[in-house]
Design an enzyme around this catalytic site. Structure first.
Site, short mmCIF file in Angstrom:
data_model
loop_
_atom_site.label_atom_id
_atom_site.label_comp_id
_atom_site.label_asym_id
_atom_site.label_seq_id
_atom_site.Cartn_x
_atom_site.Cartn_y
_atom_site.Cartn_z
CG ASP A 1 0.73 -4.07 2.27
OD1 ASP A 1 1.02 -4.92 3.14
OD2 ASP A 1 1.48 -3.14 1.94
CD GLU B 1 8.10 0.09 7.35
OE1 GLU B 1 7.12 -0.65 7.08
OE2 GLU B 1 8.25 1.22 6.83
CG ASP C 1 -0.38 -0.10 2.52
OD1 ASP C 1 0.86 -0.17 2.60
OD2 ASP C 1 -1.12 -0.08 3.52
CB SER C 2 4.57 1.74 -0.26
OG SER C 2 4.74 0.61 -1.08
CD GLU D 1 0.90 -1.52 7.93
OE1 GLU D 1 0.58 -0.69 8.81
OE2 GLU D 1 1.31 -1.19 6.81
CE LYS E 1 3.61 -5.92 3.93
NZ LYS E 1 3.14 -4.71 4.63
O1 KIV Z 1 3.58 -1.03 1.56
C1 KIV Z 1 4.76 -1.40 1.53
O2 KIV Z 1 5.51 -1.16 0.57
C2 KIV Z 1 5.28 -2.13 2.68
C3 KIV Z 1 6.76 -2.32 2.77
C4 KIV Z 1 7.41 -1.05 3.15
C5 KIV Z 1 7.13 -3.42 3.67
O3 KIV Z 1 4.53 -2.53 3.52
#
Ligand code: KIV
Length: 275
Positions: A85, A185, A46-47, A118, A116
């Site tokens: 994510d 992280e 989600d970056s 968090e 993934k």
């Molecule tokens: O969203 C993302 O790119 C991430 C990484 C920084 C691990 O969660």
């Protein structure tokens, strides 16, 4: 052609001491390139809210957006494991049916192989629920960008004894709940190494030192495409922004001065008629 790694292969890689590289990816063309060099894991992170959409956090990314990008990545990556994510507010320990629905959509519609999530110990129940439904889950602890307003900024985590113990306990709880790997992280390197040694599943670090079992980096950071800032933990392996800028400048000049298009880039009517 390399075989797509499974969650079991990743655990074996850890046992053999083989480091696991992972790169974020958001589109078909980049996925094809990353796949062609044998990158074993791609993260549709989600970056993308920051490096693709230009926001200052990941919070405005929706599940539909994630699925849209993941579909493109899955078209290009035929050998890598694709992790997606689950974005902000699409899963919660207080709403397990929502968590399952979001993860199910990410896998079935997006074409990802794993999700993934968090969060620390409070996420163990979510992980357990998804894993029990056949969905591989990667955890993510330390700096968790979806909680940025609770944390108060992008800063290194686990710096007091108590915080370090909390991170270790979270990692063990996620492993116990069935996570197949955990992203660490912005965790001090010695603590990340300790956590990695305490787990049987691989840790994938970002800003967590060399003691992790693998590393993940944001595509636009390491390729030198995102120029707003470069985190200390990112290394620029290329300056793609400069390459694009030079090429775009030349193109604009050539269109302006009439150098482009040349005959070779044009469809000549007479030739077409004679073919
Ligand atoms: O969203 C993302 O790119 C991430 C990484 C920084 C691990 O969660």
């Amino acid at each position: 052609m390399a075989k797509r790694p499974t969650i079991h292969d990743l655990r074996r890689m850890k046992q053999r001491g083989e480091k696991i590289p992972m790169i974020t990816c958001y589109d078909y063309t980049s996925a094809k390139i990353l796949d062609s060099v044998g990158t074993p894991m791609l993260l549709v992170g989600d970056s993308l809210g920051m490096v693709v959409q230009g926001h200052d956090s990941t919070l405005r990314v929706t599940l539909d957006m994630m699925i849209h990008h993941c579909q493109a990545v899955s078209q290009g990556a035929k050998n890598a494991m694709i992790v997606i994510d689950l974005p902000f507010a699409t899963y919660s320990s207080s709403d397990l049916p929502l968590s399952l629905k979001s993860a199910g959509r990410a896998i079935a519609e997006g074409g990802a192989h794993a999700v993934k999530v968090e969060g620390g110990r409070r996420m163990a129940e979510v992980v357990g629920t998804l894993v029990a439904s056949g969905i591989p889950v990667m955890g993510h602890i330390g700096l968790t960008p979806q909680s940025i307003h609770m944390i108060g900024g992008f800063r290194v985590q686990g710096q007091t004894q108590e915080a370090a113990e909390r991170l270790m306990a979270a990692a063990l709880a996620l492993e116990h709940a069935g996570a197949f790997a955990i992203v660490l992280e912005l965790v001090p390197a010695p603590l990340a190494k300790q956590i990695s040694e305490a787990l049987t599943i691989p840790t994938i670090g970002i800003g967590a030192g060399a003691g992790c079992d693998g590393q993940v980096q944001v595509f636009h950071d390491i390729m030198g495409m995102y120029e707003d800032f470069l985190p200390k933990h990112a290394k620029r392996y290329a300056k793609v922004a400069d390459v694009i800028r030079d090429a775009a400048r030349t193109y604009v000049e050539e269109v302006r001065d009439g150098t482009f298009p040349a005959d070779e880039h044009s469809y000549m009517k007479s030739r077409e008629f004679s073919d």
